[in-house]
Design an enzyme around this catalytic site. Sequence first.
Site, PDB file in Angstrom:
ATOM      1  N   HIS A   1     119.456   7.377  15.879  1.00  0.00           N
ATOM      2  CA  HIS A   1     119.529   6.641  15.882  1.00  0.00           C
ATOM      3  C   HIS A   1     119.496   6.250  18.345  1.00  0.00           C
ATOM      4  O   HIS A   1     119.737   7.003  18.593  1.00  0.00           O
ATOM      5  CB  HIS A   1     120.809   5.729  16.005  1.00  0.00           C
ATOM      6  CG  HIS A   1     120.460   4.092  16.174  1.00  0.00           C
ATOM      7  ND1 HIS A   1     120.779   3.582  17.474  1.00  0.00           N
ATOM      8  CD2 HIS A   1     120.150   3.566  15.427  1.00  0.00           C
ATOM      9  CE1 HIS A   1     120.796   2.048  17.215  1.00  0.00           C
ATOM     10  NE2 HIS A   1     120.087   1.953  16.148  1.00  0.00           N
TER      11      HIS A   1
ATOM     12  N   ASN B   1     123.053  -1.664   9.631  1.00  0.00           N
ATOM     13  CA  ASN B   1     123.598  -0.795  11.349  1.00  0.00           C
ATOM     14  C   ASN B   1     125.090  -1.572  11.903  1.00  0.00           C
ATOM     15  O   ASN B   1     124.827  -2.093  12.894  1.00  0.00           O
ATOM     16  CB  ASN B   1     122.788  -0.054  11.707  1.00  0.00           C
ATOM     17  CG  ASN B   1     123.428   1.005  12.870  1.00  0.00           C
ATOM     18  OD1 ASN B   1     124.036   1.146  12.273  1.00  0.00           O
ATOM     19  ND2 ASN B   1     122.234   1.043  13.896  1.00  0.00           N
ATOM     20  N   TRP B   2     125.801  -0.966  11.262  1.00  0.00           N
ATOM     21  CA  TRP B   2     127.401  -1.917  11.770  1.00  0.00           C
ATOM     22  C   TRP B   2     127.582  -1.383  13.226  1.00  0.00           C
ATOM     23  O   TRP B   2     128.867  -2.162  14.225  1.00  0.00           O
ATOM     24  CB  TRP B   2     128.484  -1.914  10.418  1.00  0.00           C
ATOM     25  CG  TRP B   2     128.189  -3.011   9.643  1.00  0.00           C
ATOM     26  CD1 TRP B   2     127.227  -3.963   9.297  1.00  0.00           C
ATOM     27  CD2 TRP B   2     128.957  -2.969   8.365  1.00  0.00           C
ATOM     28  NE1 TRP B   2     127.301  -3.610   8.539  1.00  0.00           N
ATOM     29  CE2 TRP B   2     128.342  -4.165   7.873  1.00  0.00           C
ATOM     30  CE3 TRP B   2     130.087  -2.060   8.456  1.00  0.00           C
ATOM     31  CZ2 TRP B   2     128.939  -4.186   6.503  1.00  0.00           C
ATOM     32  CZ3 TRP B   2     130.599  -2.864   7.284  1.00  0.00           C
ATOM     33  CH2 TRP B   2     130.514  -3.987   6.254  1.00  0.00           C
ATOM     34  N   LYS B   3     127.385  -0.270  12.868  1.00  0.00           N
ATOM     35  CA  LYS B   3     127.275   1.154  15.306  1.00  0.00           C
ATOM     36  C   LYS B   3     129.166   1.089  14.627  1.00  0.00           C
ATOM     37  O   LYS B   3     129.356   0.528  14.075  1.00  0.00           O
ATOM     38  CB  LYS B   3     126.791  -0.447  15.792  1.00  0.00           C
ATOM     39  CG  LYS B   3     125.051  -0.825  15.745  1.00  0.00           C
ATOM     40  CD  LYS B   3     124.934  -1.234  16.876  1.00  0.00           C
ATOM     41  CE  LYS B   3     122.975  -1.182  15.929  1.00  0.00           C
ATOM     42  NZ  LYS B   3     122.111  -1.398  17.402  1.00  0.00           N
TER      43      LYS B   3
ATOM     44  N   GLU C   1     120.492   4.817  20.594  1.00  0.00           N
ATOM     45  CA  GLU C   1     122.039   4.554  20.717  1.00  0.00           C
ATOM     46  C   GLU C   1     122.537   6.036  20.789  1.00  0.00           C
ATOM     47  O   GLU C   1     123.244   6.388  21.837  1.00  0.00           O
ATOM     48  CB  GLU C   1     122.958   3.329  20.740  1.00  0.00           C
ATOM     49  CG  GLU C   1     122.342   2.257  20.667  1.00  0.00           C
ATOM     50  CD  GLU C   1     122.972   1.534  19.834  1.00  0.00           C
ATOM     51  OE1 GLU C   1     123.552   1.838  18.281  1.00  0.00           O
ATOM     52  OE2 GLU C   1     122.267   0.107  20.064  1.00  0.00           O
TER      53      GLU C   1
ATOM     54  N   GLY D   1     120.944  -4.595  13.195  1.00  0.00           N
ATOM     55  CA  GLY D   1     122.610  -4.219  13.481  1.00  0.00           C
ATOM     56  C   GLY D   1     122.536  -5.780  13.475  1.00  0.00           C
ATOM     57  O   GLY D   1     124.028  -6.326  12.259  1.00  0.00           O
ATOM     58  N   GLY D   2     123.263  -6.562  14.972  1.00  0.00           N
ATOM     59  CA  GLY D   2     123.819  -7.749  15.015  1.00  0.00           C
ATOM     60  C   GLY D   2     123.986  -8.647  13.727  1.00  0.00           C
ATOM     61  O   GLY D   2     124.537  -9.275  13.971  1.00  0.00           O
TER      62      GLY D   2
ATOM     63  N   GLY E   1     119.311  -5.061  20.258  1.00  0.00           N
ATOM     64  CA  GLY E   1     120.637  -5.690  20.714  1.00  0.00           C
ATOM     65  C   GLY E   1     119.793  -6.683  21.520  1.00  0.00           C
ATOM     66  O   GLY E   1     120.834  -7.121  22.801  1.00  0.00           O
TER      67      GLY E   1
ATOM     68  N   SER F   1     116.364  -6.654  16.919  1.00  0.00           N
ATOM     69  CA  SER F   1     116.875  -8.171  16.663  1.00  0.00           C
ATOM     70  C   SER F   1     115.873  -8.169  15.487  1.00  0.00           C
ATOM     71  O   SER F   1     115.216  -9.791  16.125  1.00  0.00           O
ATOM     72  CB  SER F   1     115.577  -7.827  18.448  1.00  0.00           C
ATOM     73  OG  SER F   1     116.886  -7.863  18.969  1.00  0.00           O
TER      74      SER F   1
ATOM     75  N   GLU G   1     111.562   1.971  16.161  1.00  0.00           N
ATOM     76  CA  GLU G   1     112.938   1.184  16.287  1.00  0.00           C
ATOM     77  C   GLU G   1     112.788   0.934  18.363  1.00  0.00           C
ATOM     78  O   GLU G   1     113.223   1.762  18.729  1.00  0.00           O
ATOM     79  CB  GLU G   1     114.768   1.140  16.385  1.00  0.00           C
ATOM     80  CG  GLU G   1     114.772   1.165  14.842  1.00  0.00           C
ATOM     81  CD  GLU G   1     116.613   0.582  14.923  1.00  0.00           C
ATOM     82  OE1 GLU G   1     116.742   0.155  14.317  1.00  0.00           O
ATOM     83  OE2 GLU G   1     116.768   1.262  15.083  1.00  0.00           O
TER      84      GLU G   1
HETATM   85  P1  PGA Z   1     119.893  -4.973  16.322  1.00  0.00           P
HETATM   86  O1  PGA Z   1     120.397  -3.238  16.123  1.00  0.00           O
HETATM   87  O2  PGA Z   1     119.093  -5.462  15.386  1.00  0.00           O
HETATM   88  O3  PGA Z   1     121.278  -5.483  16.657  1.00  0.00           O
HETATM   89  O4  PGA Z   1     118.612  -5.240  17.617  1.00  0.00           O
HETATM   90  C1  PGA Z   1     119.130  -2.488  15.441  1.00  0.00           C
HETATM   91  C2  PGA Z   1     119.489  -0.752  15.417  1.00  0.00           C
HETATM   92  O5  PGA Z   1     119.778  -0.577  16.389  1.00  0.00           O
HETATM   93  O6  PGA Z   1     119.506  -0.689  14.261  1.00  0.00           O
END
Ligand code: PGA
Length: 251
Positions: free
Chosen positions: A96, A9-11, A98, A234-235, A174, A213, A168
């Site tokens: 998600h 997930n590149w956000k 966020e 994500g990251g 993150g 994470s 999640e």
């Molecule tokens: P993260 O993000 O791996 O950077 O914790 C995961 C996500 O939001 O899908």
Amino acid sequence: MRRKLLVGNWKMNKLVSEAKEFALASRDLAKKAKENNIDLGVCPTYLSLQTVKENASKDMIVGAQNVHFKESGAFTGEISIPMLKELGIDWSLVGHSERRTYDNETDEKCNLKIKALLQNQMVPLYCVGETLNEFEAGQTKEVVGRQVRVGLKELAAEDVKDIVIAYEPVWSIGTGKNASTEIAQDICKFIRDVLREMFGDVADGIRVLYGGSVKPENVKAYLSCPDVDGALVGGASLKIDSYEALLNNIL
Ligand code: PGA
């Protein structure tokens, strides 16, 4: 047998040029993943969807990060399902954390989006998870159970067989603060139990991912849990080397 699934997930990251570079560099990885019965995907920003779709391997799942439930209309700044389908995009994240936090994405709204995606033969990757306060108050199952029940209400077993759920915990996204593998297994199993209650045996074929994470160093431990079928990352999905290491570590 549920196929393993690794989705990045590149956000709000990567210029179109950077997304293209990644897509080209990922071509061999998608092939390697397929040979090992693993599905590989990325969710770029809307602006990069077409470029990634055109430049990545055809085996790469390319998903949107969000979608509107209406086909068209006066919804400034939104993107519809037909717009995605025209580009050959047939997956989308829904709910998600966020978006739940910053864009008022409610369980009800997620339900409308999931229904619209399924009606259009698209795959919703539905994200659920509790906040730190809810975790500390011991409300994880109550919250996640409600998110699953409301998000998937008014659907039938045959509708939901291809959906994917990602657990999640918001406090681990993150933050570098991982949920333990015990928590991941316990909640992913709980989600499957709720799915079984709602849809019967179809639950055994639905993929449930862990996210929060996830890194090359811990991905294998999560995927070794019997009810964790993959990861939403994500990251650690942003750099091709790290994305490749995530895959290599679960082969
Ligand atoms: P993260 O993000 O791996 O950077 O914790 C995961 C996500 O939001 O899908």
